[in-house]
Design a protein around this motif. Structure first.
Motif, mmCIF file in Angstrom:
data_model
loop_
_atom_site.group_PDB
_atom_site.id
_atom_site.type_symbol
_atom_site.label_atom_id
_atom_site.label_comp_id
_atom_site.label_asym_id
_atom_site.label_seq_id
_atom_site.Cartn_x
_atom_site.Cartn_y
_atom_site.Cartn_z
ATOM 1 N N ASN A 64 0.824 -1.218 0.000
ATOM 2 C CA ASN A 64 0.000 0.000 0.000
ATOM 3 C C ASN A 64 0.851 1.257 0.000
ATOM 4 O OD1 ASN A 64 -2.575 -1.058 -0.138
ATOM 5 N ND2 ASN A 64 -2.751 -1.272 2.084
ATOM 6 N N ILE A 65 1.909 1.265 0.788
ATOM 7 C CA ILE A 65 2.794 2.434 0.849
ATOM 8 C C ILE A 65 3.431 2.686 -0.508
ATOM 9 C CG2 ILE A 65 4.939 3.310 1.838
ATOM 10 C CD1 ILE A 65 4.092 1.945 4.463
ATOM 11 N N ILE A 66 3.922 1.635 -1.148
ATOM 12 C CA ILE A 66 4.556 1.787 -2.462
ATOM 13 C C ILE A 66 3.535 2.255 -3.490
ATOM 14 C CG2 ILE A 66 5.613 0.500 -4.357
ATOM 15 C CD1 ILE A 66 7.111 -1.115 -2.219
ATOM 16 N N PHE A 67 2.329 1.720 -3.433
ATOM 17 C CA PHE A 67 1.299 2.118 -4.389
ATOM 18 C C PHE A 67 0.961 3.598 -4.252
ATOM 19 C CE2 PHE A 67 -3.176 2.809 -5.470
ATOM 20 C CZ PHE A 67 -3.134 2.491 -6.823
ATOM 21 N N TYR A 68 0.662 4.054 -3.017
ATOM 22 C CA TYR A 68 0.228 5.435 -2.813
ATOM 23 C C TYR A 68 1.370 6.443 -2.858
ATOM 24 C CZ TYR A 68 -4.431 3.796 -1.721
ATOM 25 O OH TYR A 68 -5.674 3.238 -1.804
ATOM 26 N N ALA A 69 2.590 6.018 -2.604
ATOM 27 C CA ALA A 69 3.710 6.954 -2.595
ATOM 28 C C ALA A 69 4.461 6.997 -3.924
ATOM 29 C CB ALA A 69 4.682 6.599 -1.475
ATOM 30 N N VAL A 70 4.382 5.935 -4.739
ATOM 31 C CA VAL A 70 5.167 5.892 -5.971
ATOM 32 C C VAL A 70 4.276 5.716 -7.202
ATOM 33 C CG1 VAL A 70 6.999 4.681 -7.204
ATOM 34 C CG2 VAL A 70 7.152 4.955 -4.737
ATOM 35 N N VAL A 71 3.504 4.657 -7.241
ATOM 36 C CA VAL A 71 2.764 4.287 -8.449
ATOM 37 C C VAL A 71 1.678 5.315 -8.778
ATOM 38 C CG1 VAL A 71 1.304 2.514 -9.483
ATOM 39 C CG2 VAL A 71 3.265 1.846 -8.090
ATOM 40 N N LEU A 72 0.871 5.678 -7.818
ATOM 41 C CA LEU A 72 -0.219 6.619 -8.073
ATOM 42 C C LEU A 72 0.289 7.994 -8.521
ATOM 43 C CD1 LEU A 72 -3.320 6.823 -8.019
ATOM 44 C CD2 LEU A 72 -3.087 7.721 -5.710
ATOM 45 N N LEU A 74 3.133 8.741 -9.937
ATOM 46 C CA LEU A 74 3.776 8.562 -11.237
ATOM 47 C C LEU A 74 2.733 8.382 -12.337
ATOM 48 C CD1 LEU A 74 6.568 8.364 -12.503
ATOM 49 C CD2 LEU A 74 6.432 5.898 -12.244
ATOM 50 N N GLY A 75 1.662 7.661 -12.051
ATOM 51 C CA GLY A 75 0.584 7.486 -13.021
ATOM 52 C C GLY A 75 -0.101 8.807 -13.349
ATOM 53 N N VAL A 76 -0.372 9.627 -12.329
ATOM 54 C CA VAL A 76 -0.988 10.935 -12.565
ATOM 55 C C VAL A 76 -0.056 11.810 -13.394
ATOM 56 C CG1 VAL A 76 -1.756 13.063 -11.422
ATOM 57 C CG2 VAL A 76 -2.442 10.849 -10.511
ATOM 58 N N TYR A 77 1.233 11.776 -13.097
ATOM 59 C CA TYR A 77 2.209 12.567 -13.854
ATOM 60 C C TYR A 77 2.235 12.127 -15.318
ATOM 61 C CZ TYR A 77 6.676 14.151 -15.665
ATOM 62 O OH TYR A 77 7.651 14.706 -16.442
ATOM 63 N N CYS A 78 2.279 10.827 -15.567
ATOM 64 C CA CYS A 78 2.335 10.323 -16.945
ATOM 65 C C CYS A 78 1.070 10.688 -17.721
ATOM 66 C CB CYS A 78 2.554 8.815 -16.954
ATOM 67 S SG CYS A 78 4.197 8.336 -16.416
ATOM 68 N N LEU A 79 -0.090 10.572 -17.079
ATOM 69 C CA LEU A 79 -1.340 10.948 -17.741
ATOM 70 C C LEU A 79 -1.366 12.441 -18.072
ATOM 71 C CD1 LEU A 79 -4.014 8.891 -15.784
ATOM 72 C CD2 LEU A 79 -3.380 8.645 -18.180
#
Length: 96
Positions: A64-72, A74-79
């Motif tokens: 959960n920490i990795i998802f909310y701190a890195v993946v999410l 980064l996904g918003v930035y890429c979009l």
């Protein structure tokens, strides 16, 4: 004028001496006497204070920490970046 200033200074000293001899009554942030504490709020505050001691790093927590701190983020930035590229917006040109 001097007599008024002298009276003012002496008067303040007299009041300060009287108030210094009287002990102060404080209720240590408890608020009014009629106010009662909510036991659920107090329990929540106590848990918040010891969160770092009670935290267990399990696989689910770390995921959960990795998802909310890195993946999410980064996904918003890429979009956002891909949308700016497609639109040809001047803000994208300023970034590059």
């Amino acid at each position: 004028r001097r007599a008024t200033m002298l009276r003012h200074v002496l008067g303040a000293g007299g009041r300060a001496a009287v108030s210094a001899s009287r002990p102060q009554s404080r209720n240590m942030g408890m608020g009014p006497r009629w106010l009662t504490k909510n036991k659920y709020i107090e329990e929540w505050n106590g848990r918040r204070e010891i969160t770092e001691k009670a935290f267990n790093a399990s696989g689910a927590n770390v995921a959960n920490i990795i998802f909310y701190a890195v993946v999410l983020p980064l996904g918003v930035y890429c979009l956002a970046r891909s949308e700016l590229e497609k639109k040809g917006d001047r803000r994208y040109k300023d970034i590059c």
